[in-house]
Design an enzyme around this catalytic site. Structure first.
Site, PDB file in Angstrom:
ATOM      1  N   PRO A 188     -27.338   4.661  -6.863  1.00 35.24           N
ATOM      2  CA  PRO A 188     -27.735   5.463  -8.016  1.00 35.24           C
ATOM      3  C   PRO A 188     -27.827   4.589  -9.273  1.00 35.24           C
ATOM      4  O   PRO A 188     -26.986   3.712  -9.499  1.00 35.24           O
ATOM      5  CB  PRO A 188     -26.606   6.484  -8.134  1.00 35.24           C
ATOM      6  CG  PRO A 188     -26.039   6.589  -6.756  1.00 35.24           C
ATOM      7  CD  PRO A 188     -26.170   5.210  -6.177  1.00 35.24           C
ATOM      8  N   GLU A 189     -28.873   4.815 -10.060  1.00 40.11           N
ATOM      9  CA  GLU A 189     -29.088   4.047 -11.275  1.00 40.11           C
ATOM     10  C   GLU A 189     -28.794   4.936 -12.485  1.00 40.11           C
ATOM     11  O   GLU A 189     -28.271   6.033 -12.342  1.00 40.11           O
ATOM     12  CB  GLU A 189     -30.514   3.491 -11.267  1.00 40.11           C
ATOM     13  CG  GLU A 189     -30.777   2.626 -10.027  1.00 40.11           C
ATOM     14  CD  GLU A 189     -32.201   2.117  -9.900  1.00 40.11           C
ATOM     15  OE1 GLU A 189     -32.853   1.881 -10.941  1.00 40.11           O
ATOM     16  OE2 GLU A 189     -32.674   1.945  -8.755  1.00 40.11           O
ATOM     17  N   LYS A 247     -24.021   2.093 -15.263  1.00 41.79           N
ATOM     18  CA  LYS A 247     -23.934   2.930 -14.065  1.00 41.79           C
ATOM     19  C   LYS A 247     -22.544   3.538 -13.889  1.00 41.79           C
ATOM     20  O   LYS A 247     -22.261   4.159 -12.867  1.00 41.79           O
ATOM     21  CB  LYS A 247     -24.300   2.106 -12.828  1.00 41.79           C
ATOM     22  CG  LYS A 247     -25.726   1.569 -12.852  1.00 41.79           C
ATOM     23  CD  LYS A 247     -26.006   0.711 -11.622  1.00 41.79           C
ATOM     24  CE  LYS A 247     -27.353   0.032 -11.706  1.00 41.79           C
ATOM     25  NZ  LYS A 247     -27.610  -0.830 -10.531  1.00 41.79           N
TER      26      LYS A 247
END
Length: 275
Positions: free
Chosen positions: A5-6, A62
């Site tokens: 996930p960014e 992040k």
């Protein structure tokens, strides 16, 4: 796609968590996989976090940053971390590694199939002064100038693809949005940092802002390992131009999209549009 996930995905997670946990107090904590806890020791982590109230949640790069009374709880989801809500006393499933009991008798659980995620409990006053957050670069929504990016990269001989993944320069960009930013900028991912002009730096910055802002609005990109919480999916995957488009045609020139690896990272680009 099996991708970390960014920034847009992490922001989507936080958006979904805020109404569920802000204002709640942690009445108990159980750790079922010690390696998730990066700092302090699991024993100290549990001792310090019990009794703390969740006052706010934000992001830095992040990382999810949960502000408590006396500490900040930093959580990095890595490849497959996600959260689930259950009733207190419900059976713990195989991949649920950390459990927080909230004062409404809800069990707030960290689920991670690959066990790569990390949690840090840091004194609140030190949140942004010590690692890991102290090392991060600017956010995409910060005031980033072409001079800032040019100064960071103009001596580097690494590919621009690799440079944009460096969280110390612009944090929150990962493999998906890196490909998309470079495509929209017309820049080959193989170009070296030292060969990128000031004007191209400005183009990269502007496109990073456009693409990441749009991704945030659409809830991120749903990829193999990402749902924000309880199966909430992002919609930005419909907007992807090159990433994950193996054997597809470029939407601009109709050339075949090339897939290669740059420093171990799968990279998608158009050989005609990106120079």
């Amino acid at each position: 796609m099996n991708t970390m996930p960014e920034k847009p995905e992490v922001m989507t997670v936080v958006k979904n968590l805020i109404p569920r946990i802000v204002g709640k107090r942690i009445t108990d904590c159980a750790i079922y996989w010690d390696n998730i806890i990066a700092s302090p020791t699991p024993k100290e982590f549990k001792k310090k976090i019990i009794g703390q109230k969740i006052n706010s949640i934000t992001t830095r790069g992040k990382f999810i940053v949960i502000e408590l009374d006396d500490y900040s709880l930093l959580i990095h989801l890595r490849m497959e971390g996600k959260f689930f809500f259950r009733n207190k006393g419900d059976e713990i499933t195989k991949h649920e590694h950390v459990e927080f009991i909230l004062d409404d008798e809800i069990s707030f659980r960290y689920h991670d199939v690959r066990k790569f995620g990390k949690m840090y409990l840091i004194p609140k006053e030190d949140t942004y002064k010590v690692k890991p957050l102290s090392e991060l670069g600017k956010e995409f929504y910060d005031d980033i100038t072409e001079d800032y990016l040019f100064d960071k990269i103009h001596k580097l001989k690494l590919p621009i693809k690799t440079i944009l993944l460096n969280q110390n320069i612009i944090c929150g960009i990962g493999n998906i949005y890196d490909d998309e930013i470079l495509f929209k900028s017309g820049i080959s991912p193989m170009r070296r940092g030292c060969d990128i002009s000031r004007n191209e730096c400005l183009t990269i910055i502007n496109n990073a802002k456009i693409i990441l802002s749009e991704a945030v609005k659409l809830g991120g990109t749903t990829i193999k390992s990402f749902t924000s919480s309880e199966g909430v999916h992002g919609l930005f995957q419909a907007k992807l131009n090159v990433h994950g488009k193996k054997n597809a045609l470029c939407p601009t020139c109709n050339s075949q999209i090339i897939v290669t690896h740059i420093n171990g990272r799968g990279t998608y680009y158009c050989p005609k549009c990106q120079k």
